[in-house]
Scaffold this motif. Structure first.
Motif, PDB file in Angstrom:
ATOM      1  N   VAL A 115      -7.290   1.674  -2.179  1.00  0.00           N
ATOM      2  CA  VAL A 115      -5.900   1.472  -1.804  1.00  0.00           C
ATOM      3  C   VAL A 115      -5.323   0.410  -2.742  1.00  0.00           C
ATOM      4  CG1 VAL A 115      -4.335   0.730   0.039  1.00  0.00           C
ATOM      5  CG2 VAL A 115      -6.392   2.063   0.601  1.00  0.00           C
ATOM      6  N   GLU A 149       0.237  -0.452  -0.986  1.00  0.00           N
ATOM      7  CA  GLU A 149       0.143   0.964  -0.637  1.00  0.00           C
ATOM      8  C   GLU A 149      -0.470   1.090   0.766  1.00  0.00           C
ATOM      9  OE1 GLU A 149      -1.182   4.707  -3.377  1.00  0.00           O
ATOM     10  OE2 GLU A 149      -2.667   3.119  -3.180  1.00  0.00           O
ATOM     11  N   THR A 150      -0.002   2.048   1.546  1.00  0.00           N
ATOM     12  CA  THR A 150      -0.622   2.304   2.844  1.00  0.00           C
ATOM     13  C   THR A 150      -1.893   3.124   2.628  1.00  0.00           C
ATOM     14  OG1 THR A 150       0.544   4.384   3.231  1.00  0.00           O
ATOM     15  CG2 THR A 150       1.639   2.352   3.989  1.00  0.00           C
ATOM     16  N   ASP A 151      -2.755   3.111   3.637  1.00  0.00           N
ATOM     17  CA  ASP A 151      -3.961   3.943   3.581  1.00  0.00           C
ATOM     18  C   ASP A 151      -3.592   5.405   3.342  1.00  0.00           C
ATOM     19  OD1 ASP A 151      -5.276   1.598   4.291  1.00  0.00           O
ATOM     20  OD2 ASP A 151      -6.192   2.437   6.099  1.00  0.00           O
ATOM     21  N   GLU A 152      -2.615   5.878   4.093  1.00  0.00           N
ATOM     22  CA  GLU A 152      -2.234   7.282   4.016  1.00  0.00           C
ATOM     23  C   GLU A 152      -1.703   7.652   2.631  1.00  0.00           C
ATOM     24  OE1 GLU A 152      -1.347   5.070   6.360  1.00  0.00           O
ATOM     25  OE2 GLU A 152      -1.091   6.038   8.310  1.00  0.00           O
ATOM     26  N   ARG A 200      -7.038   8.718  11.993  1.00  0.00           N
ATOM     27  CA  ARG A 200      -8.154   7.906  11.535  1.00  0.00           C
ATOM     28  C   ARG A 200      -9.406   8.279  12.320  1.00  0.00           C
ATOM     29  NH1 ARG A 200      -7.967   2.151  10.160  1.00  0.00           N
ATOM     30  NH2 ARG A 200     -10.178   1.791  10.190  1.00  0.00           N
ATOM     31  N   TRP A 202     -10.070   9.283   7.119  1.00  0.00           N
ATOM     32  CA  TRP A 202      -8.983   9.975   7.808  1.00  0.00           C
ATOM     33  C   TRP A 202      -9.281  11.461   7.877  1.00  0.00           C
ATOM     34  CZ3 TRP A 202      -4.354   7.826   9.609  1.00  0.00           C
ATOM     35  CH2 TRP A 202      -4.207   6.451   9.365  1.00  0.00           C
TER      36      TRP A 202
END
Length: 136
Positions: free
Chosen positions: A40, A44-47, A67, A88
């Motif tokens: 990441v 930035e987001t995980d997604e 998740r 995820w």
């Protein structure tokens, strides 16, 4: 204090099967299997990181759905910051996944998951992924 590196991976599922990716590099990991993903980036987001990494590694667009479990620590390496893996559950939105950065890809039914030489960080998530593939 060193910040922990966040790595995300996708348990990409389709028709009751999980997508596994065989590492090409580094040399000490070559031939072992993993869930596709990567680091990441700051801000930035995980997604968003997972969508970006899958586009880069697989040439396909995915959608993170939920998740799986908590996070698992990577084995500590000398001189490297600590790192954790977050997984995820994902679905493919567009494109057919291709091995752009891996040796091979394989779709696995729940009974075949344990037959691969998985990287240690991915192993804690396999039971929950198998349960999902079995409908639970």
């Amino acid at each position: 204090m060193t910040d922990t590196v966040i790595v995300v991976a996708g348990a990409i599922v389709r028709d009751g099967s999980l997508l596994a990716a065989q590492r090409a590099e580094p040399a000490q990991m070559r031939g072992r299997w993993e869930l596709p993903g990567g680091k990441v980036d700051p801000g930035e987001t995980d997604e968003a990181a997972l969508v970006r990494e899958c586009r880069e590694e697989l040439g396909a667009d995915v959608r993170p759905l939920a998740r799986i479990g908590t996070e698992a620590p990577f084995p500590q390496r000398v001189g490297a910051p600590p790192a954790v893996l977050r997984v995820w559950l994902c679905e493919v939105l567009d494109g057919e996944p291709a091995a752009l950065e891996h040796l091979a890809l394989r779709w696995l039914g729940p009974e075949a998951i344990d037959g691969l030489d998985w990287l240690p960080a991915d192993r804690p998530f396999l039971g929950e992924i198998r349960r999902h593939l079995n409908g639970g």
